[in-house]
Enzyme design. Sequence first.
Site, PDB file in Angstrom:
ATOM      1  CG  ASP A  56      -1.666  -1.298   1.426  1.00 57.02           C
ATOM      2  OD1 ASP A  56      -1.985  -1.954   0.426  1.00 57.02           O
ATOM      3  OD2 ASP A  56      -1.909  -1.669   2.585  1.00 57.02           O
ATOM      4  CD  GLU A 231      -8.406  -3.707  -1.026  1.00 54.24           C
ATOM      5  OE1 GLU A 231      -9.036  -3.868   0.032  1.00 54.24           O
ATOM      6  OE2 GLU A 231      -7.383  -4.367  -1.312  1.00 54.24           O
TER       7      GLU A 231
END
Length: 359
Positions: A56, A231
């Site tokens: 991420d 997401e």
Amino acid sequence: MRSISRLAYVLLSGLLLSASACQQTKQTPAPVVPPVVASPTTATTFTNPLLASGPDPWVTQKDGFYYYMHTLNNRLEIWKTANMSELRTAPSKVVWTPPSTGNAAGNLWAPELHFLDGKWYIYYSAGPAGTDLGRQRTWVLENDAADPTTGTWLDKGRLFSSPEDFWAIDGTVLEQNGKRYFIWSGHNGLDGIQRIYISQMGNPWTLVGPRVELSHPEYIWENVGPPYVNEGPEILKHGGKTFLIYSASFCGTDQYALGQLTADATADPMLLASWKKSAKPVFSQDAANRAYATGHNSFFTSKDGKEDWIIYHANSNPNEGCVDKRNPRMQKFTWNADGTPNFGVPVAISAPIIKPSGE
């Protein structure tokens, strides 16, 4: 696998795939290729991955420096560097350690650093410590120092949409038409499908008004799981358009990929009709280049502002899952004739890449 030249690797992969496709009962032995050392970083090049681990990844720029963060689960840490190609040697500082107990004590995911209204804010996902991930929510920290690696971070609490206060992760910020919006991945309270939501912000730590669903898994490439996932929303603007790039399918699969929503830069982002969804992924795995589960990205520009770059995480081998083996990688991207981004294919690991212009 031993390190071999990129050309030899591609040729070898082609032979193996061809043999497999024909289902030969007796395969021709693969040619013996002598190992070679990967091209080293030079004064003008760098190689991926940037770090050994870094799920991420997030990058923001201010005052000639890049600030980088990624998921570390038990803390928030910021890397500071003048050159993104030198991230692996950049200093870092732990800026937040969660309390030992409480609703934000563990599982700190996907931090994003934003400079808003003259202050720094970190948006991150967290829940109770332990293995119960069903209570993840979004939290906010504030710092009024000029440099986010200095000063004091204040806990501004939880950022949520009332009364629809459900599981919420991966938040980012959109500024459009003089207003500010928060976009995140969450649940609808009825099923475990991850959807992309938007809500207007009253200030950097408060949402006002309703939340609106912008996307949920629809296409086959979005539904590799379970769970079924949209997401990691990220914003990219260019040529009068606003692009919402998101990650689709379960992060533990090799098919984790990037999708795209597009809206006019003057459209009301709270209206679902303002957005058009791409039917195909815009960036996905490339086995030949050892890039699997490509997703959860962010964007930055080169130091001289002339180039656009994407940073994302990927696994270097198949079936490595949604864990710390995911590593951060970056590459330059271009624009199609219709104004949409063209991310290309993942650059092979250890292949020399020209540094961002201005470095």
